[in-house]
Structures are given as C-alpha cells and as structure tokens.
Motif scaffolding. Structure first.
Motif, short mmCIF file in Angstrom:
data_model
loop_
_atom_site.label_atom_id
_atom_site.label_comp_id
_atom_site.label_asym_id
_atom_site.label_seq_id
_atom_site.Cartn_x
_atom_site.Cartn_y
_atom_site.Cartn_z
N UNK A 269 11.29 -25.61 22.75
CA UNK A 269 10.62 -25.66 21.45
C UNK A 269 9.76 -24.42 21.23
N UNK A 270 9.50 -23.71 22.32
CA UNK A 270 8.70 -22.50 22.20
C UNK A 270 7.25 -22.74 22.56
N UNK A 271 6.54 -21.64 22.83
CA UNK A 271 5.11 -21.73 23.07
C UNK A 271 4.71 -21.95 24.52
N UNK A 272 5.66 -22.40 25.32
CA UNK A 272 5.35 -22.72 26.70
C UNK A 272 6.38 -22.03 27.59
N UNK A 273 5.94 -21.10 28.42
CA UNK A 273 6.90 -20.40 29.24
C UNK A 273 6.33 -20.19 30.63
N UNK B 63 25.20 -30.09 8.44
CA UNK B 63 24.00 -30.80 8.89
C UNK B 63 22.93 -29.85 9.44
N UNK B 64 23.23 -28.56 9.44
CA UNK B 64 22.28 -27.60 9.99
C UNK B 64 22.46 -27.40 11.48
N UNK B 65 23.47 -28.03 12.06
CA UNK B 65 23.76 -27.85 13.48
C UNK B 65 24.91 -26.89 13.66
N UNK B 66 25.54 -26.97 14.81
CA UNK B 66 26.69 -26.11 15.08
C UNK B 66 27.45 -26.74 16.23
N UNK B 111 27.92 -35.45 19.93
CA UNK B 111 27.18 -36.24 18.95
C UNK B 111 26.03 -37.00 19.58
N UNK B 112 26.31 -37.61 20.74
CA UNK B 112 25.26 -38.39 21.40
C UNK B 112 24.14 -37.47 21.87
N UNK B 113 24.51 -36.33 22.46
CA UNK B 113 23.50 -35.39 22.94
C UNK B 113 22.61 -34.93 21.80
N UNK B 114 23.21 -34.68 20.65
CA UNK B 114 22.45 -34.11 19.53
C UNK B 114 21.81 -35.20 18.68
N UNK B 115 22.61 -36.19 18.28
CA UNK B 115 22.12 -37.18 17.33
C UNK B 115 21.23 -38.23 17.96
N UNK B 116 21.52 -38.60 19.20
CA UNK B 116 20.76 -39.68 19.83
C UNK B 116 19.70 -39.12 20.77
N UNK B 117 20.10 -38.13 21.59
CA UNK B 117 19.16 -37.60 22.58
C UNK B 117 18.35 -36.43 22.06
N UNK B 118 18.64 -36.00 20.82
CA UNK B 118 17.83 -34.96 20.17
C UNK B 118 17.83 -33.60 20.86
N UNK B 119 18.92 -33.23 21.51
CA UNK B 119 18.98 -31.89 22.06
C UNK B 119 19.29 -30.90 20.93
N UNK B 120 18.80 -29.65 21.05
CA UNK B 120 19.16 -28.68 20.01
C UNK B 120 20.69 -28.50 20.00
N UNK B 121 21.30 -28.52 18.81
CA UNK B 121 22.77 -28.49 18.73
C UNK B 121 23.40 -27.29 19.45
N UNK B 122 22.82 -26.10 19.27
CA UNK B 122 23.48 -24.94 19.89
C UNK B 122 23.45 -25.03 21.40
#
Lengths: 325, 326, 503
Positions: A269-273, B63-66, B111-122
């Motif tokens: 998320x940034x800010x912490x490294x 959706x703004x992901x990739x 989908x699960x990693x991104x939509x459910x576990x909230x990891x950044x898509x890239x």
C-alpha cells in the motif's frame, strides 16, 4: 509472545526480521539434512550469493517504488535490456568495458526516469507504465542486438576480465560487501535523508504531503529513478556471474524481486518499507532457488513456488492491515 | 428532452477504425507481398488468439483491474491440451474442453485472490502469470494434430480448407466467429446484469455494494469470464502454432491488453467496450504483421506496442482532465 | 401523524474500545418527519446503520410494522421498505440515471436487462416528484443537487415506507433545498415515515415534526418541534450551553497593514470573482452554507487547485505588499501561507507517521545536516511544540493515527508554526473535535493572532464565526455576498447574506 515483543533488543531489530533470519537458517538446515551431499555447503552458499547479487539490487530498487505506493514490474526485462545493449556496444562496437558499465547503469536510469515521469507527472497508473516499459525494454534489446545473445568478457579475458572483480577477487566474495554497502546506503537514504522521508510520507498520504508544500511529483519520480539505477547495477552483477544474456527474457526476476521485498515487510500500500527486511527476503528467495534446483526441480517449479510465496506474503500484509483498521 | 447526438468523430472507436484502415492502406501500398490474400489470411489467423484474450481481459480492465496471466496461461493450457493428445491419446475435443476448464479454473483463482482476498490485481495476476508459466514449462513441447492428421478438424473452426495441397481454397471463417463473439460480449456488457455490474465495480465499488449487489461474486466472475476466453484463446493459439513451446507466453498478454487500451477502455476503469477492443486489437496485429513487410524487424512491434499503450492511456487521461476542468 | 411504523428500543452496539450506542430508543410514525440530531460522533449514523442492516445490534429490539425485525444487509432493509439516502452520494458515475435507480434489481426480459422499461419507470418517478431529469443522462454529468434527487427517486422506487435522509442538504443550494422540502412534505402527506438527520437548526424547525437528540452514543430525549426552541434542542445536544459571548468588536489595530490581498480570483464554478483583504493579526471569518465555495477559494488561493484568473499579493518579510504567482502549494508555502484542511486524515497529516515526521514535513530543509536528517533537532522542535500547544501525546514518536481529532489538529498547527507561516488558513478548524478541545483550539488561534499571525477561518458553525472573527466574509454560490465587521455582525444578517446570491 507479547513479552518477547517488548524485549528491547527484539524491538530494536524487529520481530519480523528475527523470524525471517530464523526461517533462512532453518531452510538451509532442512536442505542440508534432506539433500545431504547433493547440497554441498560451500558451493550452495556460493551459488546463493551469486543469485543474491543481482536479485538484491533489483529488490532494493523496487523497495523504493513500492514505498511510494507504486509498482514497477518492468525491472527484470529492463535489467536484461541494460546488460544487452551495453554489452553489445562493447562486443560489437568496441566500446571499452568501463564505459559499457557506466552505460549499463545509465540505461537503467533512463528507464527509471521514463517510468517515473509517466507515473508522477502524467498520472499514468504504475501497472500500465510497467507493462509498457517491459515491452519497450524487450523490444529495444532485441532490435539493438538483432535478437542475438550477448556474452560479457570472462575473467580470463586479459583486457576486460577485471570487471568480474566486482563479484569476487581470488575467490573472496567482494560482491557481498558491495551489496551490503549499497543496502546500507539505501537504508540511510530512505530513513535518514529528506528524499527518503518524502518518499515514505507520500506513499502513505500523497495529498497531505503535497498540501504541505512539498513537490511530490519530483520525489515520486526520484524513487523510480533510484530504482532504475539499481536495476542497471543489478544488470552488471548478473553478467558478472552468469556471463550471457538473451533478449526477450527477464520477466521471472520481477516476481522474485517483488517477493523478496514484500516478504521483508515492505507494504504494497506504500508508506512502509524495510531495507533490512528486503535484504533478508532476498537471501531467502535466493536460497530457495538453489534448494529447488538441488532437489532436481527446474525453472518451472521455481516460478510456481515464488508465485505462491508472493501471494501469501501480500495476503498477509493485506489482512494485517485490515485487522488494524 | 432530446439529447444532442454525439458526433461519430468524437468516438474513439471510429477513429481507431480509421487508423486500422490507414495502416492497412500504408502497408499495402508499400509492400506487394502484404496485399496478397495469403498474408491477409495469416494476419487474421494470428489475430484470433490475441482477440480472444483481449475480449476476455476487457472485463477486468473495465473494473479497473488487470489480468497479466492471460499470455502465459494461454500457452500453458495449450501445452497441457497437447500433452493430453500426444501422450495420453485423448481426443482433440477433450483437450479443447480441458483448455477451457483450466482457463476457468485459473480465472476463478485470480477472481478469488482479487475479489475476495483483496490482493492488488496486477500483483495477484503477476503471480498466477508466473505459476502458469512454470506449470507450462513442466510440459514438453507438443504439437497439436496438423490439419491432415487425425483430429486435425479443429483447424477448420478457424480456417476452412476446401481441397488439398497448394490448390486448396482457404476461408477465414474464424473471423465470423470472432464477430459473433464480439457482438455477443458487447451485448453482455451493455444489457446484462453481469456487464452492468462490471462497469459499476469499475466506477464506484462501494456504491455498488451499498446498492445490495453481491460485489464479491461479480468481481470473481469478471476474472472467470476472462479465464474462459483465455481458454478459448489457447485453442486458437494451438491451431496456428505448429509446436507450442514450454516456458513461453510472457509478453503475449501485452498485445491483448494494448489492444484493449487502444480500443478506448478508461485507464482507471468504469468505461470500455468490446467493439473498441475489436478494432484496437487490429492496430496491434497490423503493426505486428506489417512492420517486417516494410523492412523493419518484428521486434520493433514490441517497442511500438509499448509506446502505443502509453499514448492510448495518456489520451484517455488528458480527456478525463479536460472533462474535469469543465 | 399516524400510527407508529418503526420502533427501536434499547439498542446497544459496541465496537472494540467504543460503546457506540448505549440503549438508544427511537420511533417513527407514519406521516411524520422525525429529526435525529446530535453532535459529530453522537451515534446518529451508527443507529441508522444498525437499522438498515449495515451493522448488527448487540442487543435491543427493532419493531417494524408491528413485527420484530432484524435486517442483515441493506438489501433486506430495502426490500422491506426501509431506505437510506446517504450523505455521500452512492452513485455509479459511469452508469445512467435510470441504471442507477434500478441497480441491483434491474427488470429483465429474458437474459437482457429491460432498459426501456427502466427509463419509463424512472420518468414516471420523476414526474411524481415533479423533477426534470433525463433518465438517460450519465450520472456524473449531473449536479450534486440533481444526483440527490435521483437518490430520493431511487428510495421511493423501492416502495419505501421509511426513508432516512442523512444530512441531505449539506451539498445543496438554497433553491435545491426548497425543492427537497416540497418533496419531503409530499412524502409525508402520503403517509411515509421520514427520518431527517441534519445539523441545521433552521431546517429542523421548518421541516420536522419531532426531534430526537442523541449525545455520546446515548439517547437524550424527544421533543415536539413546534413546542420547543432552538436553545432547548441545543442544550440537549451539548448538555451545557456553549453559546459563549460573541466578540463585540475587532481586536485588530486600525492601522494594521494588509498582509494578503486577493483580487478577482476565479476558479471554476465555485469561485467567481472573489476579492478580499487580510490584515496583520486579523482573524477573518469565512461564513456561508456548505457548497458556497469557501473551501474552493482557499484551495485555489493556496495553489492546491488550478485557477483561471486573479491577482494575489502577499506582504514580504520586508513589509512590502507585492503581487505573487501561486501555482502550487509549494509557491504558497514559500510566501508564508499555511493551509489546515477540514479533512485532517486525508489532507492534513500523514496519519501513519509519527508526530515528528508530521511536524517537520513542510520544513525538512531546516532539519538537514549535509545529506542527513538531524533527528535530535527534529525531536527537540517537535517536543517544544507539543509543550507549547499542549498536545496530548505520550511521546513525539507516537503515530498521529493514535491521537484524537483535536490533537491531530495541533500537530498540523505545529507543522505550519515550524514553517513560520504568517498567514494560516483554518478550514473548519474544529470539525470532528469535541467541545473541550474546541476551546483549546480557539484559545490557540487567538494567541496566534495576538502574536501577529493572520488567520483566515472557514467555518460553518455560526457560533464559531461570531466568537472568533474580527471581520466576516460571507459567500454564496461561489461569490462574495458580504463583508462585515464583527461589531455589526448578527446571526440574522450573516444568514441573510449567505442565502442570497447576487447576480
């Protein structure tokens, strides 16, 4: 556990980092016990170190970018592009080795500047910039070298062989000294200088920093530039240990570098490294690659395992943050 | 209340279509070989897998992901499919089904990693990119059946060959399927719940959730659909690649994603169109195929794709800024 | 007023470390507008979130239409007819008006969504409400007021029987508020139960039938609006009278020099031809309703947002007033201007960093020795300000996120004092800050003014404006509509100017 956390020495070093070192030692022991003679201590350490050199610089570089809350996954291909273009200049156009080395770092810096400019001055999302510059780096290297691989001079080379001294002199691992020195400098820059302070703060809340009268664009771009230069240095260490580079490759190192960084406690998320964490993380990833190979597994398994590690590490970060809020 | 009809010239898709026509004209003008039927045929042939991937990845991008795993994923599924045919004697239809299933599987994982576990898509898809690439490189290089071999019928899905040898007539019927799929997915995007919620997630995810939409489910589905199309792309890829090489595929996603951005998807999500993707991908394909005909190395295409991607996104960002300033 | 449609009894809700709702009672009758009031953090929103299923109650009962009910999510609440019109508009900007109204429950025709039907239904809704909006327009092309109307249309389309308005007027113009009230009265006629959350006393008097007041998560009482006075309600809200005597006359010396002169500033719709002067040691109040363009003026002046035209002159250290170009916050800071945002967590401080890092953020170059940061000096200066401003923090290393609102504000003040800024723009200086800490901030501002700093104070609280300002600028719809000395200022003449745009 709570008591352990309050211990002043533990607090100073950071519990995570101590745990990571523990994991590192444990991994080594397990490999040795399970693999026995297939995992000779001396050679394994040497090959791990060889891996640490280039991966470490990549990881240190990307730590700065991730600290701003951005990402750069063009670093692997850019590293190859640096080594290829400067190496090709040396082998085909007779550019002296020292000049080629400087050129190598400069190319990295150029890519970093380009990425940073797009991200901070043109507001292009970092992942798009990464995709684009990954392609450009690969294409540029292929076009420039006419899709040939490039070999840097061997240590037996009478004229240019000296450049291998950056890795080892008469068997003494100079590389580790250089790497650790650079890591310490990175740590000082990030925690003890104005640019580092700004990079960390803007990663945490860019708008608040801007409204304090700080030129956030400049400092954000600087983070990408630092990353680019370190990628250039990584390229030098790559060719100094593995000699040959081929155009069109390098993607897998992105993941490994990011893995080292995130594992070490730098937040996506940034800010912490954490530079220290990154260094240990890089050692773990490198040792892991050696272990996987000693098990007789190939690149394929390496990639799968690294992929899973990054997912786990990032998920740990994401869920830890959610619990905090 | 009547709304002013927007000028067709302000539609990015129309402008891109003009670019496609212009590029075709330039290459045809500059090279005699380029204007031949066979060149055009192979250009179309090689565009199918890119296009299929691009249709799929349009949804995550809205959706703004990739999804960065589509290139290596596609190659991985094609390899596994080929292995099933060669080493296990499976019929081609089974291999095709497996490709699609694997696509859906990895799509679900993303989908699960991104939509459910909230990891950044890239990041999540960068990992599955590595995982599928690794899995692919565990296979050996495997050719799918050739046109004349048993099971070669699947080539006819994309290119109908009547007669044999040099005198055979070949028709790019794959193009027809592509048009149908594009129209279908354009319809899905604009007139079904799935499509509408895809846009809603890209535009304002919290608002969508507060409206009582099961955001997690639809977010996962976006990547499942992307995976499904990657699976289909694997079949098209196997049809044009004599021997699928393990460990390859990295970078192929770039052509697809580049095409989508050229087609006018918004850099931050919320807007996009499958028709746009359709025309966008041909810009990339023309550059890829056409550049060697005018004496430039094929690798120039990589550089140009990278630059085109940035320019396309910059145009979108500048437009947004202008709109915001008004 | 008809029968009781909704009763919430003894509602209790705790979050880790916070007792958010403490046995709260609340009821709504058919055909009434029931105001829910209380200061920030009193628990109004939490109560409504419990009602609409966003949070689950720990104990207590909700009886809706005679039946004990508990909604598990907003969807269930909507389906039952309990709908909330949110404070922050929950609209999907890239979809059309009709698509937004029917989001989550689109009428279908086979596989496809029946867009035609949606548009027709929306048109009917708008006719019913007497509003003119094209259902095919994309949401982000509408004004905030129109978007709000769409939210209401959406609520009604749910066959709502209880509608909750969460500070609906915050972003509306006077005209739009009038339109809104017509709609609300109409809904009341139809026998709906309406909950109206607002801070604006005047509105409460005009539109509501009863008022329930909450304080610190607890239920204080319910009043019949027409039988009670403003003071009754305020006393219940604060528990004690906070009306301190307003400033009688300006504290600024008559010959105090002008330190900032803004002429014909234009920046978008919200800042039109704004001119004013700020004198040394003056606290210049900026009053007006929400959305009058005060924050926008400050941000344009500070260089945070682009401006179209305007001349800004600032007094230099040599005492000369000269024209300056401010295109970014950097420029503004260079000329000695500091900005304290209303939204501290987003624009004020870097909450995940320590007090030290926040205090020195604008003045890094003062704390560098060669390449390195002089941490000892940083700590010393930060601790000096912690003492001087009486910031409550265990150490200077504490992360700002762990401090209360008032103390966060003090950290931001310390940042600008370190910078030695002569002009400070306080945007809603006490928003989200409890009463005790408010007084401290006021004292601090007075002290700064007395020391020769000049302050622009944007405030939506009339008491605050009347208590603090030496002079008051009033804005309405992006224009300056009044500039009055404190000695002539009354609540009435300020309100009058704040609601009257001059064309």
């Amino acid at each position: 556990m709570e008591k352990l956390k309050q211990n002043p020495i533990v607090k100073k070093l950071g519990l995570n980092r101590i745990l990571l070192v523990g994991i590192l030692i444990l991994m080594f022991a397990v490999f040795k016990v399970v693999l026995g003679s297939k995992f000779p201590v001396g050679d394994s350490i040497k090959s791990t170190l060889n891996y640490v050199y280039f991966l470490g610089f990549l990881s240190l570089g990307v730590t700065f970018v991730i600290a701003t809350g951005g990402i750069d996954f063009s670093i692997g291909p850019v590293m190859f592009c640096c080594a290829l273009v400067s190496g090709y200049c040396m082998t085909s156009y007779g550019v002296p080795c020292a000049v080629a080395m400087v050129l190598c770092v400069l190319i990295g810096l150029c890519f970093g500047t380009f990425n940073g400019w797009l991200v901070s001055y043109m507001s292009v999302p970092p992942f798009i910039v990464s995709m684009a510059s990954m392609n450009i780096a690969k294409g540029l290297a292929s076009v420039f070298t006419k899709t040939q691989s490039v070999s840097w001079p061997l240590s037996s080379d009478p004229v240019n062989g000296w450049f291998r001294n950056i890795v080892s002199v008469n068997g003494f691992p100079v590389g580790i000294l250089i790497f650790l020195t650079v890591a310490v400098i990175c740590g000082i820059v990030l925690y003890r200088t104005k640019p580092g302070r700004y990079i960390l703060c803007l990663g945490s809340n860019s708008e608040a920093v801007r409204l304090s009268g700080v030129n956030t664009r400049k400092w954000r771009m600087l983070a990408y530039m630092i990353c680019g230069s370190l990628v250039g240095i990584a390229a030098l260490f790559f060719v100094a240990t593995y000699t040959t580079v081929q155009p069109g490759y390098g993607d897998q190192y992105n993941n490994e570098a990011i893995a080292g960084c995130v594992m070490g406690g730098t937040s996506m998320v940034g800010g912490l490294a954490s530079i220290g964490g990154t260094v240990i993380g890089v050692f773990i990833i490198s040792l892991l690659q050696q272990g996987i190979m000693a098990f007789g597994l190939g690149k394929g398994q390496q990639m799968i395992i690294t992929g899973i590690i990054v997912i786990v590490a990032v998920y740990a970060d994401v869920s830890a943050r959610r619990r905090k809020n | 209340m009547t709304k002013k009809k927007k000028s067709i010239l302000s539609d990015q898709r129309f402008i891109v279509l003009l670019v496609v026509i212009a590029l075709t004209a330039i290459f045809s003008f500059m090279s005699k070989e380029f204007r031949q039927y066979n060149t055009m045929l192979s250009l179309l042939d090689f565009s199918y897998y890119d296009l299929l991937m691009a249709i799929g990845v349009t949804f995550p991008l809205i959706t703004g992901g990739v999804d960065l795993s589509i290139g290596t994923g596609m190659v991985c599924y094609a390899l596994i499919g080929g292995t099933l045919i060669r080493s296990h004697g499976m019929p081609v239809i089974v291999a095709m089904l497996v490709c699609v299933l694997l696509g859906v599987l990895i799509g679900t994982l993303n989908g699960v990693l991104i939509g459910v576990m909230n990891l950044p898509p890239f990041l999540a898809t960068l990992c599955t990119c590595m995982i599928t690439r690794g899995a692919g490189s565990l296979c050996t290089a495997t050719p799918w059946p050739g046109l004349t071999q048993e099971g070669g019928w699947f080539h006819s899905i994309f290119k109908l060959t009547i007669g044999t040898g040099r005198s055979a007539d070949r028709y790019p019927i794959g193009f027809l399927w592509m048009v149908i799929l594009v129209l279908l997915m354009e319809f899905v995007l604009n007139h079904t719940k799935f499509g509408r919620y895809t846009i809603a997630i890209g535009s304002n995810k919290e608002a969508a959730a507060l409206s009582g939409i099961n955001v997690k489910f639809y977010h996962v589905m976006v990547y499942v659909v992307c995976g499904l199309f990657t699976g289909l792309a694997a079949i098209a890829y196997a049809a044009v690649t004599p021997t699928v090489q393990p460990g390859t595929g990295a970078g192929l996603e770039m052509d697809a994603i580049g095409g989508v951005f050229v087609g006018g998807v918004a850099a931050t999500g919320g807007y996009g169109s499958v028709l746009g993707t359709f025309v966008g991908i041909f810009v990339i394909m023309l550059l890829k195929t056409g550049l060697p005909y005018i004496g430039l190395q094929a690798n120039w295409q990589q550089i140009i794709t990278g630059l085109v991607l940035i320019v396309a996104v910059l145009i979108d960002i500048i437009k947004e800024k202008k709109a915001a300033a008004l | 007023m008809g029968e009781v449609i909704l009763t919430m009894k003894d509602i209790d809700k705790s979050f880790p470390g916070v007792h958010a709702l403490d046995h709260v009672n609340f009821e709504v009758k058919r055909g009434e507008v029931h105001a829910l009031m209380g200061e920030n953090g009193a628990g109004k929103s939490t109560l409504m979130k419990v009602l609409t299923g966003i949070y689950q109650k720990d104990s207590g009962s909700i009886v809706y239409k005679g039946k004990e009910t508990e909604f598990h999510n907003t969807r269930e609440a909507q389906d039952a007819g309990v709908v909330i019109v949110h404070q922050e508009l929950n609209m999907v900007g890239d979809l059309t008006v009709a698509q937004n109204i029917f989001i989550g429950r689109e009428p279908k025709k086979g596989f496809r969504i029946d867009d035609k039907k949606m548009i027709e239904e929306s048109k009917k809704l708008f006719q019913e409400l007497n509003i003119e909006i094209d259902p095919r327009e994309k949401m982000h092309n509408l004004t905030v007021g129109k978007q709000q109307m769409c939210e209401i249309a959406k609520a009604i389309s749910h066959k709502a029987e209880v509608i909750i308005f969460d500070e609906p007027s915050a972003a509306l113009t006077e005209k739009e508020i009038a339109d809104l009230f017509v709609i609300i009265r109409d809904l009341r006629e139809k026998g709906l139960g309406i909950v109206y959350i607002s801070h604006r006393m005047d509105e409460i008097k005009v539109i509501t039938d009863r008022v329930t007041v909450m304080r610190d998560g607890g239920y204080v009482g319910t009043l019949i609006t027409k039988d009670s006075t403003k003071e009754d309600i305020i006393n219940m809200m604060v528990g004690r009278v906070i009306y301190e005597d307003p400033k009688q006359h300006s504290m600024v010396a008559p010959d105090a020099p002008v330190v900032l002169k803004v002429e014909h500033l234009n920046a978008g719709k919200m800042v039109q031809d704004v001119s004013f002067e700020l004198r040394k040691g003056e606290i210049l109040g900026f009053s007006g309703l929400m959305g009058a363009g005060r924050t926008e003026t400050a941000r344009a002046l500070f260089g945070a947002d682009p401006k179209q035209s305007g001349k800004i002159s600032v007094m230099g250290k040599d005492g000369q007033l000269r024209e300056v170009t401010i295109n970014s916050p950097q420029d503004a800071v260079k000329y000695g201007i500091g900005y304290l945002s209303e939204d501290r967590r987003r624009y004020g401080c870097v909450v995940q960093k320590s007090c030290i890092e926040n205090t020195t953020l604008a003045t890094m170059e003062q704390f560098t020795k060669g390449f390195l940061i002089d941490s000892a000096k940083e700590k010393e200066v930060t601790e000096k300000y912690i003492k001087e401003l009486a910031t409550k923090t265990p150490t200077a290393d504490q992360l700002v996120v762990n401090l209360s609102g008032g103390n966060q504000q003090k950290v931001v003040i310390a940042k600008w004092l370190t910078r030695d800024s002569d002009i400070l723009i306080f945007d809603e200086p006490t928003r989200g800050i409890d009463v005790g800490a408010k007084n401290e901030i006021y004292k601090l501002m007075n002290k700064l003014a007395a020391e020769g700093k000049s302050i622009i104070m944007i405030s939506s609280e009339m008491t605050e404006v009347l208590r603090m300002s030496d002079r008051i600028i009033i804005m309405c719809e992006g224009k300056v509509t009044g500039n009055i000395d404190i000695s002539e200022a009354t609540q009435e003449n300020i309100m009058d100017k704040a609601t009257r745009s001059i064309d």
